[in-house]
Design a protein around this motif. Structure first.
Motif: not given
Length: 234
Positions: A216-219, A224-230
């Motif tokens: 969870a910490r990574q996201l 930017q990764l969270l935005e890319q995934l979601l």
């Protein structure tokens, strides 16, 4: 760390329609998993499948070594699954206290402990389910799941449609349940940062498959990764 839940090559859906395709994930005892994804990606179907409310087409689900996928939904509850669905499913014709005592099983979570965590429910213990606000109904749904004294708590969008003050109250309660009490949980939520802050691991679904799994910490620390995934911003 002891593994509690193991899902392997799970395929499931409704009738002949398959929504989940070859899902595999695991959760250790005392840990929390944030289950994320855009709308319609299979998050609720996965929660419902763990609870026994869909048709499973393949794969396996084990809880503490027990073959959960072979059990009916009421047997899964007895085996240690506490489920809070989106619809809440409280008994609206019963009082708050009757809702809690009707399903309670022996263990550390009692109606009294639920009242201590949610003082609003203590104040309304003689009110019928129909007389509660949406936030109070959600608190009662969480309380009902807890008094089953489960090994794994499944929460499907527990903060949806609630006022900010109620969201904060529920987040504090979920943090206590998972962090302080050490109850394992899987949480589906549309507020990713709020849930990632109290989770250990995260899985992102897209089109019925796991497209990302990690801490969870990574996201949380990579918006930017969270935005890319979601497709959402921080």
């Amino acid at each position: 760390m002891t593994e509690l839940l193991k899902v392997e090559q799970l395929s499931a859906g409704y009738g002949e329609a398959i929504v989940l395709n070859n899902i595999s994930l695991a959760l250790d005892e005392g840990k929390t998993l944030a289950l994320l994804g855009r709308n319609g990606t299979g998050k609720t179907t996965l929660i419902n499948t763990l609870a026994g409310a869909t048709r499973q087409h393949g794969g396996s689900i084990t809880l503490g070594g027990l073959a959960l996928h072979k059990l009916a939904s009421h047997e899964r509850a007895a085996a240690g699954i506490g489920w809070v669905p989106q619809e809440r499913n409280i008994f609206k014709s019963l009082t708050v206290h009757e809702n809690l005592t009707a399903v309670a099983r022996p263990g550390r979570w009692t109606p009294e402990r639920v009242y201590e965590m949610f003082p609003r429910l203590a104040e309304r213990k003689t009110n019928l389910g129909t007389q509660l606000s949406g936030g109070e109904q959600q608190m009662l749904a969480v309380g009902r799941a807890l008094v089953l004294n489960p090994r794994l708590l499944l929460l499907d969008e527990p903060l949806e449609g609630l006022a900010p003050i109620i969201v904060e109250e529920l987040l504090r309660a979920i943090r206590r349940i998972t962090r302080e009490e050490g109850l394992s949980a899987i949480i589906v939520e549309q507020h990713p940062q709020a849930i990632l802050a109290i989770s250990d691991s995260a899985a992102v679904l897209d089109r019925g498959t796991v497209v990302h799994a990690g801490t969870a910490r990574q996201l949380r620390e990579q918006p930017q990764l969270l935005e890319q995934l979601l497709g959402v911003a921080r």
